[in-house]
Design a protein around this motif. Sequence first.
Motif, mmCIF file in Angstrom:
data_model
loop_
_atom_site.group_PDB
_atom_site.id
_atom_site.type_symbol
_atom_site.label_atom_id
_atom_site.label_comp_id
_atom_site.label_asym_id
_atom_site.label_seq_id
_atom_site.Cartn_x
_atom_site.Cartn_y
_atom_site.Cartn_z
ATOM 1 N N ALA A 146 32.370 40.175 39.095
ATOM 2 C CA ALA A 146 32.677 39.330 37.936
ATOM 3 C C ALA A 146 34.086 39.613 37.427
ATOM 4 O O ALA A 146 34.846 38.693 37.106
ATOM 5 N N ALA A 174 34.206 37.112 31.755
ATOM 6 C CA ALA A 174 33.642 36.853 33.078
ATOM 7 C C ALA A 174 32.680 35.669 33.051
ATOM 8 O O ALA A 174 32.216 35.236 31.995
ATOM 9 N N ILE A 215 29.221 34.976 34.072
ATOM 10 C CA ILE A 215 27.974 35.631 34.449
ATOM 11 C C ILE A 215 26.813 34.934 33.755
ATOM 12 O O ILE A 215 26.863 34.680 32.554
#
Length: 228
Positions: A31, A61, A63
């Motif tokens: 990530a 990130a 995610i």
Amino acid sequence: MAGGDGVQEQLKVAFIPGTGRMGSLLAGHLARAGMSIFVGSRSQDKGLQTAQKLLASCPNARIQGGSNHEAAAWANTIFWSPSGSLQERENLVQSLAAYLKNKIIIDVSNVMYFFDESKWGQTSSVLLNQKALGVPARWTTAFKATFYKLLEELPDPQNPHHTFVAGDDEEAVLTTIALVESIPGFKAVKAGGLSNSKIIELLGPLWLFELDKLNAGGNYRSGWKYAV
């Protein structure tokens, strides 16, 4: 899908599951390297919770989290690291077969301790899973002889640790290499076809634990490393 900045743009990388030590650590590193990540789990809530923890440490990130089935359906590339017996692992891969067809599956597990010694070098968990899946997929291996501790405190990029990447599909191998080398301190080594996973798994955790014990107190760090 292999090579350069295009990896970040094209890959959708799921971890099945991504809630264990190896899965969550690899998910976090990828990530941070710019990959889109999906954390899978048997429990949708646990997948979501782990994704939230990872986002707290790298808030910019990409995610998300959820169930293993959601992860497999969403991704085009899967890191495979389930726990449980060989049969439980085979049951899981079979339950996901409809979502895994023709996708890249990177097996990072090492379960040689489940095998009787008479079977050492005769088969591997990735070969068994490939057969159990029952549909075509592009399996590779990576990180099979890597302790999770090496992912907690990354090696010096000037003195990297190496991981064997084996597979029968060249694009899948190159994609796996690109993912490995997006993590600072790691370098991939081409290890031939997937049948070589029978050898690679023998370099796994039980032997590395023994080396740690035998060399306790010395300047020794587990992991597979070549001179560079």
